[in-house]
Motif scaffolding. Sequence first.
Motif, PDB file in Angstrom:
ATOM      1  N   LYS A  24     -25.465 -22.636   9.944  1.00 57.23           N
ATOM      2  CA  LYS A  24     -24.219 -21.870  10.044  1.00 57.23           C
ATOM      3  C   LYS A  24     -24.513 -20.388  10.213  1.00 57.23           C
ATOM      4  O   LYS A  24     -23.884 -19.718  11.033  1.00 57.23           O
ATOM      5  CB  LYS A  24     -23.347 -22.093   8.800  1.00 57.23           C
ATOM      6  N   ASP A  25     -25.476 -19.878   9.432  1.00 52.44           N
ATOM      7  CA  ASP A  25     -25.855 -18.467   9.553  1.00 52.44           C
ATOM      8  C   ASP A  25     -26.362 -18.167  10.955  1.00 52.44           C
ATOM      9  O   ASP A  25     -26.025 -17.142  11.548  1.00 52.44           O
ATOM     10  CB  ASP A  25     -26.921 -18.098   8.522  1.00 52.44           C
ATOM     11  N   MET A  45     -25.550 -15.957  16.284  1.00 53.03           N
ATOM     12  CA  MET A  45     -25.483 -16.161  17.735  1.00 53.03           C
ATOM     13  C   MET A  45     -24.105 -15.768  18.267  1.00 53.03           C
ATOM     14  O   MET A  45     -23.991 -15.109  19.302  1.00 53.03           O
ATOM     15  CB  MET A  45     -25.802 -17.622  18.092  1.00 53.03           C
ATOM     16  N   LEU A  46     -23.049 -16.162  17.536  1.00 50.11           N
ATOM     17  CA  LEU A  46     -21.697 -15.779  17.949  1.00 50.11           C
ATOM     18  C   LEU A  46     -21.523 -14.270  17.900  1.00 50.11           C
ATOM     19  O   LEU A  46     -20.881 -13.679  18.780  1.00 50.11           O
ATOM     20  CB  LEU A  46     -20.656 -16.455  17.047  1.00 50.11           C
ATOM     21  N   GLN A  52     -20.968  -9.249  20.751  1.00 50.45           N
ATOM     22  CA  GLN A  52     -21.447  -7.902  21.075  1.00 50.45           C
ATOM     23  C   GLN A  52     -21.737  -7.770  22.560  1.00 50.45           C
ATOM     24  O   GLN A  52     -21.393  -6.760  23.189  1.00 50.45           O
ATOM     25  CB  GLN A  52     -22.694  -7.570  20.256  1.00 50.45           C
ATOM     26  N   ASN A  53     -22.361  -8.805  23.138  1.00 53.18           N
ATOM     27  CA  ASN A  53     -22.633  -8.788  24.583  1.00 53.18           C
ATOM     28  C   ASN A  53     -21.336  -8.740  25.374  1.00 53.18           C
ATOM     29  O   ASN A  53     -21.226  -8.022  26.370  1.00 53.18           O
ATOM     30  CB  ASN A  53     -23.460 -10.006  24.992  1.00 53.18           C
TER      31      ASN A  53
END
Length: 126
Positions: free
Chosen positions: A67-68, A73-74, A79-80
């Motif tokens: 989950k972390d 990744m999300l 941010q991207n």
Amino acid sequence: FQFKTEFERSFKENGKSHVKTKQAEESMKNEQKIIDKRSESKKLEDAWKTLVKNRDKLTNSWKKKMKDMQLSMLQIMFQNHCTTIDNIDLKNKEEIESKKLKAKDMELKQLQELLELRESVINQTK
């Protein structure tokens, strides 16, 4: 002769008690084996429960790490995405500024042409 008979009787009785003692010893050994087996079984059961608990802890720890990792990744993807949007906004602003400058340049050229035309008209009327 009587001595021999008493000896035999005594031997038979002692032999019987000896057999009974041996049977009792065997019985006690068997009971001890059963107790040992139960104890071993209990130890194995406790070890199994400990393994299951540890497996559950590891599973929960692994799920939390997953989950972390998904969250990070999300976050990176977000941010991207934000950076992309900012780049698009910046590009759009640059294009708008460029178009405004071109429009002012055109306006200045038209005003300059009008000024030149006016001057040529004034010069012709003189």
